[in-house]
Each structure stands twice: as C-alpha cells, then as structure tokens.
Enzyme design. Structure first.
Site, PDB file in Angstrom:
ATOM      1  N   THR B  93       0.874  -1.169   0.000  1.00  0.00           N
ATOM      2  CA  THR B  93       0.000   0.000   0.000  1.00  0.00           C
ATOM      3  C   THR B  93       0.909   1.215   0.000  1.00  0.00           C
ATOM      4  OG1 THR B  93      -1.725  -1.172   1.185  1.00  0.00           O
ATOM      5  CG2 THR B  93      -1.764   1.235   1.322  1.00  0.00           C
ATOM      6  N   LYS B 169      -6.978   1.135  -3.538  1.00  0.00           N
ATOM      7  CA  LYS B 169      -6.608   0.616  -2.216  1.00  0.00           C
ATOM      8  C   LYS B 169      -6.705   1.724  -1.162  1.00  0.00           C
ATOM      9  CE  LYS B 169      -4.569  -1.735   1.106  1.00  0.00           C
ATOM     10  NZ  LYS B 169      -5.405  -2.572   1.979  1.00  0.00           N
ATOM     11  N   LYS B 238      -1.410   6.654   8.356  1.00  0.00           N
ATOM     12  CA  LYS B 238      -0.557   6.742   7.166  1.00  0.00           C
ATOM     13  C   LYS B 238      -1.413   6.653   5.896  1.00  0.00           C
ATOM     14  CE  LYS B 238       0.978   3.330   5.148  1.00  0.00           C
ATOM     15  NZ  LYS B 238       1.452   2.068   4.586  1.00  0.00           N
TER      16      LYS B 238
END
Lengths: 294, 294, 294, 294
Positions: B93, B169, B238
């Site tokens: 990711t 994602k 994040k």
C-alpha cells in the site's frame, strides 16, 4: 387483534397492509384520503378522525416527524381520547426529547407506550421484513408481539425506556449517511484518478462492504440515479440533526455528524430537494469540479 | 514458477507461504532473519541480498510503506539488478506518487510492473483468500495470474495504469477508517443514552451493516479489545494521509478524510500507539468524557 | 424620555444604568429582585410586573435567550399589555426565527419593533461604549436614537427588517468563537514545539491580530484564566447553534461552525460549564495530551 | 556590512532594497534575471551564481518553499561553498522538518544559522515594516540585528532553536487562513439573509475585528476583488499543509486546519489558481449557491 393505524405514507401503508394480511382488524386514519382507500380495498376499516382509529387494543402510528406526531397526539387530542389500557406503538423516527415527553404523557394517562422505529426501505416494509427496534415495558411488548412480527423480520429489544429505541434509530441513520458520504468521497477520489465509479463501487460493495446499505446506495451512485428517492435526502438531514440534538443533550461530540450536516445542506442548496440520499455524491463531485474537467 | 518474494512481515509471510504451498519455487528475502527461517522451513529458499531474490520470472514484494519500497528498489538498487523481462508485482500500500514513479522506473529498464495491493487482515492472507486489486499490462497480469490466484479469493482488475490499483486501495482504506469512526461516534451516542454498546453494535452489524468491516471492528469496540492490532491505527493514519495526498494531487476535497486524520492523531496523542484501528472508539468516548461520568 | 427596561442581568443592568445617567425616566423589571434594587438606588423606578415597565414611549429589553423572551413577551402577555404607539427595542441575542415572529407579533398589534443587539463585554456596556446593531423602521430608530446613543459608542444600521440585526449579531459571535478556536489550536501547535503560549500570543495579538477579540481571549489563554467568564462558553455554544439554525433556514453550509459546535460540546463534557469561551484552549490542549507529556 | 541576498521574488526584492537603502553592500542572486537588474539599478551587485552571493558576513535568503531552499542550499551546494563564520539568515516560510535539518547542516559545517520568517504583504516589506520572527543563537542575532532592523518594524525573538520561528510563522499563517474562512462563511450567512456583505464586513472590521488581517481580506471580499493576489491562495494551502505536518510530528489535532485544507482545495478545483486567499469567499458562496439564487 383489533388495532388502529395512524399514518399511511409509503412506509405506513406497507406496514398496515401486513397487519391486515396477518388477519388483524385494522382501523386506519390518514390525513389525505387516497392512502386510506387503498387500505380499505385490502380489508381495513377507515376512521373519519384519528381518535376513532385509537379504539383498539393497540394503536400503531407511523407519522413523518416530530411535528406530525405532536399535531395528532398532543395538540390533536388523540392521547386524551384513548381508553386507559390501550397501548400506543409509535414507529416514527422522532427526536429523543419528544420520545421522553411522549413516555410521560402516556404514563400520566395510564396508557401503554412502546417505541418501535424501523430500519428498511419501502420494499422491505412491503415484504414484512423490517428490522424493528422495540423499547418499552416488557409486558406491553409481549402483548404487541404478534402485530410487530407481522411487519418485521426481527425485533431488536432495547430495554424498558422507549427513547432508547429512538436513540438507536437516529444513531443508525447517522451511520447510513456516514456510509454514503464516505462512498461518495472515495468514488470521486477514484474517478479523479481515472477509475470508473462503477468499477470502484462494485469492488468495495462486493467485498469488505458487502452490506445492504453500501450496495443500495452504491448502485445509485454508480448509475447516477437519484430519483425517485428511497430515503429522501431532506429527511436524512432531519435525522442527522436529530442525532445532533440527542448528542448535545448528553454532551457527546460527533465531528462526523457535523460534516454530514454541511454536506446535506450543500446538496439541498444545489437542488437535491426531492432526491435520494445518494445525491450526496453530487456534492462530492461538484466540490472537485469533476464534471467540468476536460 | 520460479519467483522471488521480498518483505516477510505478517502479511508477506502468509502470502509467500501460499505461493510455496501452490508448488512454486520461491526465493525470499527479508530485512530481519526470523521471518526468513520460517519460510525456509516451509520449503522456500533464502536469499542473502534482495537482488538475489529478484532473479525469477516474477518478483513479488510486500513492503511496509513508501520508504521501505524506495530503500530496497530504488536506492538499494534492486531495480538495476533485475533482468529485463522480469515482472515485479508490488503488493504494498503505497502512495500514488510513488506508484507512478515506479511504473516509469520499471518501464525505462524494460521491466514489467504490476500493482497488486490487497484487502484482508492476516488471517485472510493465511487462508489465501485476499481480495487483490490488479493494475498493469494485461499480458503481464495473465502471466502472473496463477501466482496471484494462489494468494487471493478474487482478482479485481483496475486497468492498465498501475497507480489506479493503489488509488483504489487508498480509497478503500479511507472507507474502512470512515466506517470505524462512524461506528465509534454512534456507539458513544447510544451509550450516553443508556444503551449498551454491545447491543447497539450487534443490531447494526447484524442488519444494515452486516459486512466484514463493521463486524470485525464492531466486535472489537463492543469488547473494548484493541490489542493485538489486526490493522494498526498508526498505519491507518498513514493510509488516510496517502489518500489525502492523492486527493490533493487531483484537487479533490474530502472533508471526511480531514476529520479522520484529526481523530487518528488524537488517538495517537492519547496512547493508541500499537493498538488496532478500533481504538478510535477510545477517542469518541473520551471526547464525551463517558468513562468519567458518575 | 419615559422608558421601560426589562432584564437586568450583568449586561442589562449596565445598559439601564446608562439610560438613567443620561436623564431618562426608567422603569425597570427583572425576574429576581436584587438587580432591581441596585437600579433603584441609581434613580430608576421599580415595576412589580413586566407589563408595568412597558408603559413608556420606548420599552427596552435585554433577556438571556429565546425562551426568556417568549416567556415574558408572548406567553407572559407583555405584548398584549403594551399601548399602541409604544416601541419595543429588543437588545437580546435571539434566533432569527424568533426575530421574524416578534416583528409580526408587534406589527399585528400596532407596536413598533426595533432589533438592537450589541457587541461588547460587561465592562464595555458599563462604559456606554457598546457597538449596537440596529434594524427596524427608520422613524422608530430615529425616535429611540437618544436612548441608544446613551448606551453605545456607535450605532450600526442594518436596514428595515429587524431580523437582519440578529443575523449580523449571530454571524459576529460565530466569528468570535472561530477566532478563539483558531488561537487555541495555533497556541497548542506552538507549545508542542517548545514555544511558550504567552510569547506566541503576544506576538500575534500585537501585530496581525491586534484586535480586541484576539487580545482579550489571547490574554486569558496565555494566563490559563477561564473564570470568571466574560462570555460564558455555554452561551457561545447557544449562539453558534443559533447561527447554524439561521444557516440551515437559508441552506448555507458553514463547515467552520460545525467544528466549533463539537469543540464547545467537548469543552462542556470536560467540565467547562461556567467558564469563559477562552476555555476552548483546554480542549485543544487535551486533544494533544499536552499537559500529560513528560 | 557586506551581505548576500538570494531570492528576489516580490518579497525578497523589497527586503533586499531596504538593505541597500540602509547602506549595506549587497550582492544578490536570483534564478531569473529581471529581478536582479532592478536591484542592480538600486545599487546592489549581481552574482552570477548563488555561491558568489554567499561570500559576505551574512547571507540572507528568501526563497519560495522547501523545494527551492533544498535545491539552492543543499543540492546546489551553496552551504558547502560558504566560508565558516558566515551566518545564513533564512527568511523563507518552510517546513519545521527542513528547518531542523538546515540547523544541523549549518552546525556541521561551522556556519551560523538564523531563522527569520516574516509577516507582512509586499507593500509592508517595501516600507521596511515587516514583523520578523527571529530564532537562533543570541550572538548571531545580535550581529545581524542592524540588517534585520533595516527590513522590519520589529523583531520578535523566539529562542535559540531556529525551527521555533518557523513553527510560529506556520501557526500564524494558519490563523490568517482561519480568519478569512470565518469571514467568508459569516458573510455568506449575512448575505443569505439580505444583509450586504460590505455592510457586514465594515461593521465587523471596524469594531471587534479591527485588525489588519480582517481589514485587508475583508475589503477584498466585500469588493469581490481576488486578483492580483497579495497572498496567493495556493501558497496558503501550502502553509496550512506545513502547519498540519508540524502538527502531525507532535501529534497535535487541529480540526480547523482540516477544514481549511478542504476549502482551499475546493477553491483551487474551482479555478482560484493565481487568486488571493480572499477567494475562499467564492467557495462559501458557491456552497450556498448564493449567486444562482433568484
């Protein structure tokens, strides 16, 4: 059982129909006539005035909002007209403050009171598959159980204080609007990077978010189909604001609710009156100026 | 097939194990040794340096974040060491900006590049049931298909530009965090009015929100169980910030993302380091001062 | 002139005193007695009931909120008791909805109505230096001008529709709360990086933000002095919510107002009842866990 | 004194001019030539390369952002070219992270480093009336004082760690953007209720908000005049994001900053590139659909 039913909007009509279909003797009242005739054609009896619908063992009501409930039951005198011993089952999505007041007003008059707000769009109501929250005295709920089960896939007991069912209903509607706003923002992010909204939504609602809320509103967003409304956006704003009122009463900060309120207002300012909640997607797209890009 | 696998964290180990189990010849590399030994015991070969893991037909990598990917592939020279014709399948990711840069860096060297980030917590990875986004050239994806299917319940093609899989994602993780924040705020509203969080959450996640995300995090919230983390809160922050970066690049306002960022920061300021994303519920409860009320 | 004054809280007392000092014949009424005696000692006449205070040429009122205004003027019958030709000058900070209703109720009875909400804390009121918004018919304002000027540094005309003065007042209070929240967040950012709040605030309020609002609240934040309140935080929440109501009525999204509402609620949940608006700084500091850091 | 000056944008040119006017020997460098010629005509010396401007006792720089500072001082080698003993006074608004890195890089090379970011729009810079934050070793600041005072109305010492001046600058710019957003939302609320924006803004900025920030931006909003920019909106977004970065580094939630970021992004999505920060007012008005109402 001999019951009354006040409030024959789309939801109320479907619910009352299921009571009739289950063999109960249902007397109905509605402000406008058309809905009444439909119920009569199914076997219900029409009442000229709301207090005449209030003469069975149980009186159901499914009115649009606080104001309608106040007008009929408090200002309109239906509570004063009810026989002691009758139980009022209130299916409306109303404020927690009004829920508390109603519980007191019923108790003072020796009337039973059960809050039974429902989750489910009109087609679910028609199928008798609503999810129904119930809160009130256990014996009253027991008495009304055959009626409630004629309308619901399942009952979800929330304790003896009626307003708790209303809080849960408002918290649930807040979650629905949150889910739509989230889907709307995420879809615009994907679209801005060249991913078709339909591809994105199919993926998300087929996997991690394979739940009715996401699937129903996701489909509408993917197809940009916002009318006719299943859940009107202006009612969504009303419910978010009721959730905020309930939060304020207990000093519960809800920053997400704050964002939803502004997005819903923006939708209405931009012409979403009469549209479905899914039209929140129009706001996200406009903010990013997505439709005007080359 | 002869393949490499770089990055054996909890997710990477589970994924590499499934490649071994499917009969592929897998050479693995990881910064720390312990994870390598476990894979060796299952039949994988250990590489001393990452570039030695890069010598098969396909090189998978599952590294923690942008920085780790840069260190290994760009600064660490693995890209320079790869044979032309090798395809790199990047499951991490990462930011959309790095995804774009990687696509260029691979193309310039004649290397294939496929982005294949995954949805699923470690137990799902172990079961080979991940949902895997795939973006890149169709022929490369076809070549890698048997490998990908050894790890995934289903592949979700997102087109030829690798960064699109990364956008999806990030948009998906944004939706996950939104769902948790929404559940957290709604639960506190219910609790403040006397409804048990567990009752509320059981109802919502058993009906309208009967989807994995709500059920998994809802259970954690109801049980106030925030360790060990399935999805670490700091990684959630994040990812929300990467979604914001991707949004900024295309000028997409995402007010919900703004709220999530602040809530996640507040969680970390209050000690949620090392906890699961579900610990957002602690922030909502603290805001309402719920645990300190009489 | 012969005038009445209803509502002798801290602000009302100061304002009525200035009318007395300017030589007018002032008859006062207040719910509780203590404040009345103070005004009598200055030369005012006490009325036993509010309608007796309503018998001069102009009736001023400075009540705490919508509810108090309704109770006295609508439910309490003062409007019905007033002589046609009397002008009511309402200084309270009330909702736009009530402002509209009052304009109608006065007009229907042939009574004059001027909205004249004020900016200024109690010390400013005592000095007769309030900034006073005025809206209503020009001739009524002209008639009341000597009275208004006895209390104000300056009158700010906002047109003939009384509710416009109320909108401006609410918009102004929204700006005040925004300024404090901004100062609070900025100060915590500075503190977290080792800058003393006092140094930061002295700099900002001595330069770009050299305005009364920033200086007054900045000083309180720098000194962490939140009692006694100059502007009570709970009243600030009331006013932000009235601004939101006015915004909703015209479908005006105000995302900043949404954030302020949640911060104010959080302050109250954490014990800021009875504190000054500056206590918003406690919320910012707690969010960052600033006081608990090593 | 013999000094260098790197970076002759609108602000840098004005500042360097004041150094020349104060009698200092100033060698200037700028990426593009035009600005250099103007300074030469005032008496400055032109340097062919930035390191040649770095040969005096003090080197000032006023570059646009982190990237420009990195390119010139770190990647471009100016730091390596400077004589030990030279002091670099950096006036740029940069990230706290870069400020820390620069302090280390200077210290390692035996170079003095002072952070001296400024508040003030170009006309203020031209008048030598900037408010200048200064942080760094006291002796270095003392040495540079005559130079700094040639450009500033006042110096505001923020201690020995240079990055503190940068934090304060970012916190201040965050407050500026907050003030504008607040003024924008409040003005639209007023306008939606029939109050002219100019009347509202004149009142507020003449009383409680009689501070430069409100007066300057308020005038622009009242006149709907957004070009030429005094403070470009896109730079405002950059600074809000730097404030967010500094906040994240110390885990300081700043919900207002989150709202500002989205509003600024929305402005840029809708064509505010090249406009002044005051163009936030366009976003507020568009949200309420104000200009399209009948």
């Amino acid at each position: 059982m001999k019951v009354g039913f006040i409030g024959l909007g789309v939801m109320g009509s479907a619910m009352a129909s299921n009571l009739v279909a289950a063999g109960h003797h249902v007397t109905v009242w509605n402000r406008s006539e058309a809905a009444v005739q439909k119920l009569e054609s199914l076997g219900a009896k029409a009442a000229r005035t709301p207090d005449r619908a209030a003469q069975g063992e149980v009186l159901h009501s499914m009115l649009a909002n606080d104001q309608a409930v106040r007008e009929v039951f408090l200002d309109g005198g239906v509570l004063d007209a009810m026989d002691p011993g009758t139980t009022h089952v209130n299916h409306a999505t109303i404020s927690v403050a009004l829920a508390r007041q109603l519980a007191e007003e019923h108790a003072r008059r020796g009337l039973g009171y059960v809050a039974a707000p429902v989750f489910g769009r009109p087609d679910v109501a028609a199928a008798g598959k609503l999810h129904m929250l119930v809160a009130g005295s256990a014996s009253l709920i027991e008495k009304a159980r055959p009626l409630l089960e004629a309308m619901a896939a399942r009952l979800w007991p929330m304790g003896a204080s009626p307003e708790r069912a209303n809080v849960v209903k408002l918290a649930g509607n807040f979650m629905i609007v949150s889910a739509i706003e989230s889907l709307a923002e995420a879809s615009v992010l994907a679209r801005a990077h060249g991913v078709e909204a339909a591809d994105f939504i199919e993926m998300m609602t087929g996997t991690l978010f394979a739940a009715p809320v996401y699937q129903i509103y996701g489909k509408a967003i993917a197809e940009q189909r916002f009318t006719p409304p299943g859940f009107e956006l202006s009612l969504g704003l009303k419910d978010v604001m009721l959730a905020q009122d309930a939060a304020r009463a207990e000093r519960v900060p809800m920053p997400l609710a704050g964002v939803l309120r502004e997005s819903l207002l923006e939708a209405l300012a931009d012409g979403a009156e009469g549209m479905d909640l899914a039209a929140l997607a129009l706001v996200s797209a406009r903010r990013a100026n997505l439709d005007r890009r080359a």
